[in-house]
Design an enzyme around this catalytic site. Structure first.
Site, PDB file in Angstrom:
ATOM      1  N   LEU A  67      10.411   5.459  18.664  1.00 50.38           N
ATOM      2  CA  LEU A  67      10.685   5.035  20.176  1.00 50.38           C
ATOM      3  C   LEU A  67       9.687   4.354  20.562  1.00 50.38           C
ATOM      4  O   LEU A  67       9.625   3.307  21.096  1.00 50.38           O
ATOM      5  CB  LEU A  67      10.800   6.343  20.819  1.00 50.38           C
ATOM      6  N   CYS A  92       0.978  -2.652  15.361  1.00 47.39           N
ATOM      7  CA  CYS A  92       0.753  -2.429  13.897  1.00 47.39           C
ATOM      8  C   CYS A  92       0.006  -3.833  13.004  1.00 47.39           C
ATOM      9  O   CYS A  92       0.513  -4.787  13.281  1.00 47.39           O
ATOM     10  CB  CYS A  92       2.364  -2.313  13.368  1.00 47.39           C
ATOM     11  N   CYS A 111       5.756  -5.208  15.495  1.00 41.81           N
ATOM     12  CA  CYS A 111       5.372  -4.183  16.524  1.00 41.81           C
ATOM     13  C   CYS A 111       4.050  -4.457  16.958  1.00 41.81           C
ATOM     14  O   CYS A 111       2.918  -4.736  16.208  1.00 41.81           O
ATOM     15  CB  CYS A 111       5.690  -2.844  15.970  1.00 41.81           C
ATOM     16  N   GLU A 138      10.043  -2.686   7.232  1.00 35.29           N
ATOM     17  CA  GLU A 138      11.147  -1.559   7.953  1.00 35.29           C
ATOM     18  C   GLU A 138      12.094  -1.330   7.036  1.00 35.29           C
ATOM     19  O   GLU A 138      13.034  -2.221   6.311  1.00 35.29           O
ATOM     20  CB  GLU A 138      11.702  -2.557   8.977  1.00 35.29           C
ATOM     21  N   CYS A 145      -1.171   5.612  10.017  1.00 35.12           N
ATOM     22  CA  CYS A 145       0.098   4.778  10.473  1.00 35.12           C
ATOM     23  C   CYS A 145      -0.279   3.776  11.251  1.00 35.12           C
ATOM     24  O   CYS A 145      -1.280   3.808  12.169  1.00 35.12           O
ATOM     25  CB  CYS A 145       0.795   5.673  11.421  1.00 35.12           C
ATOM     26  N   CYS A 194       3.165   8.377   1.126  1.00 32.32           N
ATOM     27  CA  CYS A 194       4.116   7.531   2.043  1.00 32.32           C
ATOM     28  C   CYS A 194       4.183   6.000   1.221  1.00 32.32           C
ATOM     29  O   CYS A 194       3.262   5.588   0.624  1.00 32.32           O
ATOM     30  CB  CYS A 194       3.186   7.179   3.201  1.00 32.32           C
ATOM     31  N   GLU A 243       0.809  -1.327   0.005  1.00 32.22           N
ATOM     32  CA  GLU A 243      -0.036  -0.038   0.124  1.00 32.22           C
ATOM     33  C   GLU A 243       0.816   1.283  -0.191  1.00 32.22           C
ATOM     34  O   GLU A 243       2.020   1.219   0.524  1.00 32.22           O
ATOM     35  CB  GLU A 243      -0.921  -0.124   1.138  1.00 32.22           C
ATOM     36  N   CYS A 255       5.829  -7.526   7.069  1.00 30.25           N
ATOM     37  CA  CYS A 255       7.223  -6.802   7.993  1.00 30.25           C
ATOM     38  C   CYS A 255       7.441  -7.905   8.900  1.00 30.25           C
ATOM     39  O   CYS A 255       6.835  -8.739   9.618  1.00 30.25           O
ATOM     40  CB  CYS A 255       6.691  -5.617   8.788  1.00 30.25           C
TER      41      CYS A 255
HETATM   42  S1  SF4 Z   1       5.386  -0.218  12.532  1.00 29.83           S
HETATM   43 FE1  SF4 Z   1       6.824  -0.412  10.922  1.00 29.83          FE
HETATM   44  S2  SF4 Z   1       8.476  -1.701  11.794  1.00 29.83           S
HETATM   45 FE2  SF4 Z   1       6.775  -2.010  13.150  1.00 29.83          FE
HETATM   46  S3  SF4 Z   1       5.717  -3.886  12.253  1.00 29.83           S
HETATM   47 FE3  SF4 Z   1       4.548  -2.038  11.307  1.00 29.83          FE
HETATM   48  S4  SF4 Z   1       5.494  -1.817   9.259  1.00 29.83           S
HETATM   49 FE4  SF4 Z   1       6.916  -3.093  10.726  1.00 29.83          FE
END
Ligand code: SF4
Length: 339
Positions: free
Chosen positions: A204, A111, A108, A150, A322, A97, A84, A104
């Site tokens: 962070l 996410c 995280c 990432e 995000c 973006c 995307e 990924c």
């Molecule tokens: S926030 Fe970024 S680094 Fe973390 S899992 Fe999602 S896409 Fe990956």
């Protein structure tokens, strides 16, 4: 390919390096993806290019428009996988973006992309072509590598793409208009800063190693304390200012105590802090904090004289904000929160 690499290939075939610059300009500035249309190249060279090279293209699979003007593009890759890209319009800039991986590995806890798991790295052309394939209402002025993946886990391809984005014969997005966001892969940060090819933002999202490791498991490999030492030494050595991103997750990292710990953590580092309030998604049971909580958190940082902005999310209604990017459908109950 960035120009130096392309020159090597073209010269290896017995042609002048100048031909590489011509080809690069046709592809990345004039957006022509058929060698036969490159009118200032000899017919023989065009035909040779046709037999030796490919000019593949991505395709927009779906497009979703938000009430705030944000557009999410679901882009289909040649192997049918999808990533995307998100267009974020503003008065003074038009930002795209861009994704760097399918899924990924970083996992995280908040996410949706991390929940989707990793499938593969994008090649440099697949990173660059996201800019060309989206048909945005206004021309793009800024790029952020904050989409799926990432960037420093696909470092070489990302660096090749960055050389293309900013080249005067290419799309000419200046290096001050490109931001790469990382979870803090320390062993790549120094090389990236040395290359001076784009701006850096470090996520962070936690203020102690214990807390951050639960929110961002990569912290176990690259602990916060070492990351902050690196930032301290880089800013001293190179006179830099670091941008830190901090997403506030309800009851997990958004207390006054967290804010005070954050002040202590970054106080002696020339930096800017970008706060975001979490954007909920159907995969993970983490909630968005109330607006007053975010403002109270920000107040503590501002009172400590830290440059702090609170970025209002864009495109939440279309799953483009995000932490919401995923090409996976919600088919299971949400994961419990990690803390
Ligand atoms: S926030 Fe970024 S680094 Fe973390 S899992 Fe999602 S896409 Fe990956």
């Amino acid at each position: 390919m960035p120009i130096p690499e392309l020159e090597g290939v073209i010269q290896g075939l017995g042609h002048s390096g100048y031909r590489a610059k011509q080809l690069f300009r046709w592809v990345h500035q004039k957006k022509i993806n058929n060698f036969q249309d490159m009118s200032d190249l000899s017919k023989a060279f065009r035909t040779e290019c046709d037999t030796r090279f490919e000019l593949p293209q991505l395709a927009v699979h779906e497009q979703h428009e938000s009430s705030d003007g944000t557009i999410k593009y679901v882009i289909r890759l040649s192997d049918d996988k999808k990533v995307e890209a998100v267009y974020i319009p503003a008065e003074d800039r038009q930002t795209l973006c861009i994704s760097t991986q399918v899924g990924c590995k970083m996992a995280c806890a908040f996410c949706a992309t991390g929940y989707q798991k990793f499938s593969r790295d994008l090649k440099s052309w697949e990173i660059v072509d996201q800019l060309f394939v989206v048909n945005t209402p206004k021309p793009i002025t800024n790029i952020v590598l904050m989409g799926m993946g990432e960037p420093f886990d696909n470092y070489d391809e990302v660096m090749r793409a960055l050389q293309i984005f900013s080249h005067p014969f290419g799309p000419q997005i200046g290096k001050r208009h490109i931001t790469v966001s990382t979870v803090g892969i320390s062993d790549k940060i120094e090389a990236f800063i040395k290359a001076d090819i784009a701006k850096l933002a470090i996520s962070l999202h936690g203020t102690t190693d214990e807390q951050r490791s639960k929110i961002m498991p990569i912290n176990k490999k690259y602990p916060l304390t070492e990351l902050m030492d690196l930032c301290r030494s880089l800013t001293m050595k190179r006179g830099l200012r670091v941008t830190f991103e901090y997403v506030l997750l309800k009851d997990l990292n958004d207390s006054d105590e967290d804010a005070r710990r954050l002040v202590k953590l970054v106080r002696d580092i020339p930096c800017k802090l970008n706060l975001l309030a979490y954007n909920e998604n159907p995969f993970i049971d983490i909630k968005r904090p109330a607006e007053e909580r975010v403002l109270a958190f920000q107040k503590i940082l501002l009172e400590a004289h830290l440059t702090t902005t609170y970025r209002r999310s864009r495109g939440r209604d279309i799953g483009a904000a995000c932490g919401q990017l995923t090409t996976k459908k919600a088919d299971k109950p949400a994961l419990p929160s990690p803390l």
